[in-house]
Design an enzyme around this catalytic site. Structure first.
Site, short mmCIF file in Angstrom:
data_model
loop_
_atom_site.label_atom_id
_atom_site.label_comp_id
_atom_site.label_asym_id
_atom_site.label_seq_id
_atom_site.Cartn_x
_atom_site.Cartn_y
_atom_site.Cartn_z
CG ASP A 177 -2.77 -19.10 33.65
OD1 ASP A 177 -1.75 -19.85 32.91
OD2 ASP A 177 -2.83 -18.07 33.67
CG HIS A 179 2.83 -26.08 35.34
ND1 HIS A 179 2.09 -24.99 35.16
CD2 HIS A 179 3.52 -25.84 36.43
CE1 HIS A 179 2.54 -23.92 35.84
NE2 HIS A 179 3.37 -24.36 36.61
CB CYS A 203 2.30 -22.09 32.66
SG CYS A 203 1.97 -23.76 32.22
#
Lengths: 269, 320
Positions: free
Chosen positions: A86, A263, A89
């Site tokens: 989101d 990510h 992270c």
């Protein structure tokens, strides 16, 4: 049949008009909200600890680059804990991973608690408004106390999956990052693109939620809290192995993160 | 108030704190929650002294989302001012397309200072913005002092401390200008707008008109307003120096959008006879073309059907 067709074409006319009616920006925002909700349903903020082998299944069997790199990663690490993609992270992964490690390291815990307790004053001295940042700071200290009380991992995991606690922690870690970047602005100025000042960069890329983190954020947070972070970088690059980088350079890492484009997840030896 | 809210809610905790912090009016601003709703505040700000808003005292509402401070507040002006539309939600930009984004460590005070700092900047056709002439703004500034808010019982003449020239006050001025450089306002599309000419004509003795929103302004116009081009304008013009505000904008400078035309200074607006005419045009054109398309489609369908009927005459054995 033709009448039906006519009706259908009428509908299409109506539809396309409906889409146009929605302001582009609002439509994009609504779509982003939907995507976020979908992501939220599918991913916990911080997951249970999983076997690293779950990664193999995330890529096609014939995706040789990734399959090979996961194999290599598997030699060094055993488990993975996933975080929700989101935009926050990195902070969540760092926060959880470090607090979890502190459960077994009371000496480091005391040092970390002290530095964390003092950090608010530093921010206030720098010009952050005390009454707006103290709630975030309190949440951060509550989490550290949770570790101090030797709570179970599931309690800590529970706190990290409570959206409001978890987000407040992220806000505070973002503030710490921003504070450090601004304190050391003379150094960091050289690494900022787009002709922005460090302060502008912090206001645009660090303090707002959901802004993703890059090297510069990681270096700043690692140094602000004096915690060493190792990041394994896994991407489509050649070489058959992941590259890793330790922040700050030359330190002994106590937080291990896996980076895949856009990510961060947590790794365990 | 304490008894009615869940004190564990981060938003409630934070808003209580902010209410205490902002309890006493300063010479620049004042804001407090309504008696019966912690999530709706009324605020008063003083127009920047070195601008056309000098002497103006402006009143408005702040609506806080349940996720506050993770999500930004919305701001609605209730006093005619010539810079922001009255009764229209302006919110701190939260769109991912804009570099200026809400930060959880900002507060209602930040928002108030941002409004003050933003008043002398150019509207440039941004949604919710008005580019009235300096004379109009000065007249409105004078008039604004007579405003009385029935919602919170504030008299503009007495709600703020008299202006002092101490260091605190000029620091707030500086902060306001600084914030105006960082923050951008953006109107929410779903709140329908006031018609442009209304704020000038309406008496400011009460604010009920603010909620009577003009239904004329429907979606098709919003669609045009929100075109990427216009958005780009908004973005490009967020940093404009306070000195520039008084200049009427040269017409050829910026691509004329319907919105642009709407926000021309008053003199231009008077030329376009009745407000209804210019305003209603885009929707009417749109409705007209829709009807035309539907009619043509139907006509086509009838022709096709007739053709099929004729071609298959021998199968269908009934009279049409």
């Amino acid at each position: 049949m033709a009448a039906e067709e006519a009706q259908r074409s009428q509908e299409t006319v109506g539809d396309s008009e409906g889409v146009n009616c929605l302001a582009y920006d609002e439509a994009i925002m609504a779509q982003q909200d939907r995507i976020q909700q979908e992501i939220a349903v599918q991913n916990a903020l911080v997951s249970e600890r999983l076997e690293l082998s779950v990664l193999y299944k995330e890529y096609a069997v014939d995706d040789e680059i990734y399959q090979q790199k996961i194999k290599d990663l598997h030699k060094k690490y055993t488990y993975i804990r996933k975080t929700r993609p989101d935009g926050n992270c990195f902070y969540r992964a760092f926060g959880f991973s470090h607090l979890e490690a502190l459960l077994d390291d009371s000496k480091e815990l005391q040092r970390f608690k002290e530095i964390s307790a003092k950090s608010k004053e530093d921010l206030v001295t720098q010009g952050f408004t005390e009454f707006t940042i103290e709630d975030f700071h309190n949440t951060f200290m509550d989490l550290i106390e949770l570790v101090e009380k030797r709570s179970s991992i599931s309690d800590i995991l529970g706190a990290f999956n409570d959206q409001s606690i978890s987000d407040y922690l992220v806000v505070y870690l973002r503030l710490l990052t921003s504070g450090y970047l601004q304190r050391e602005h003379q150094f960091f100025q050289h690494f900022i693109e787009g002709g922005r000042t460090v302060k502008e960069f912090c206001q645009q890329e660090v303090e707002p939620m959901a802004k993703e983190s890059d090297h510069i954020h990681i270096i700043a947070l690692a140094q602000a809290l004096n915690v060493s972070i190792l990041v394994e970088y896994m991407d489509r690059g050649e070489g058959g192995a992941t590259n890793h980088h330790v922040f700050p350079e030359g330190s002994v890492p106590n937080v291990y993160l896996l980076y895949r484009p856009g990510h961060y997840d947590i790794l365990y030896k | 108030m304490e008894g009615r809210y869940n004190l564990k809610s981060p938003a409630v905790k934070r808003l209580m704190k902010e209410a205490a912090e902002l309890k006493d009016p300063t010479d620049h601003y004042h804001a407090q929650p309504l008696e019966d709703n912690l999530f709706e505040w009324h605020f008063t700000v003083r127009g920047p002294p070195d601008s056309d808003f000098n002497g103006g005292i402006y009143h408005g509402r702040i609506v806080l989302p349940p996720e506050y401070p993770m999500k930004p507040p919305s701001i609605i002006l209730l006093t005619s001012n010539g810079r922001f539309e009255v009764g229209k939600k302006i919110c701190l930009s939260i769109s991912g397309h804009h570099p200026e984004t809400w930060q959880p460590s900002w507060s209602i005070r930040t928002a108030l200072l941002a409004i003050i700092g933003f008043m002398p900047t150019k509207g440039e056709g941004a949604i919710g913005s008005l580019d009235y002439t300096p004379e109009e703004r000065k007249a409105l500034a004078k008039k604004s002092q007579d405003f009385y808010c029935e919602g919170c019982g504030a008299h503009m003449k007495t709600v703020l401390h008299p202006l002092t020239l101490d260091s605190n006050s000029s620091r707030a001025d500086e902060e306001a200008k600084e914030l105006a450089r960082q923050i951008s306002f953006k109107a929410e599309v779903n709140s329908s707008a006031q018609s442009t000419t209304e704020p000038l004509k309406t008496s400011s003795s009460n604010h009920s008109f603010a909620t009577v929103e003009s239904q004329l302004e429907d979606l098709p116009r919003d669609m045009q307003e929100e075109s990427p081009q216009v958005k780009a304008e908004i973005q490009n013009t967020t940093v404009s120096s306070p000195e520039e505000h008084a200049q009427p904008v040269p017409a050829g400078n910026i691509p004329a959008s319907p919105r642009r035309r709407r926000t021309q200074p008053q003199s231009d607006r008077r030329v376009s006879a009745s407000p209804g005419l210019t305003q209603a045009q885009p929707p009417r054109m749109n409705a007209g073309s829709t009807i035309l398309i539907v009619l043509l489609t139907l006509a086509l369908a009838v022709l096709l059907f007739r053709r099929i009927y004729l071609a298959n005459n021998y199968i269908f054995d009934y009279e049409l």
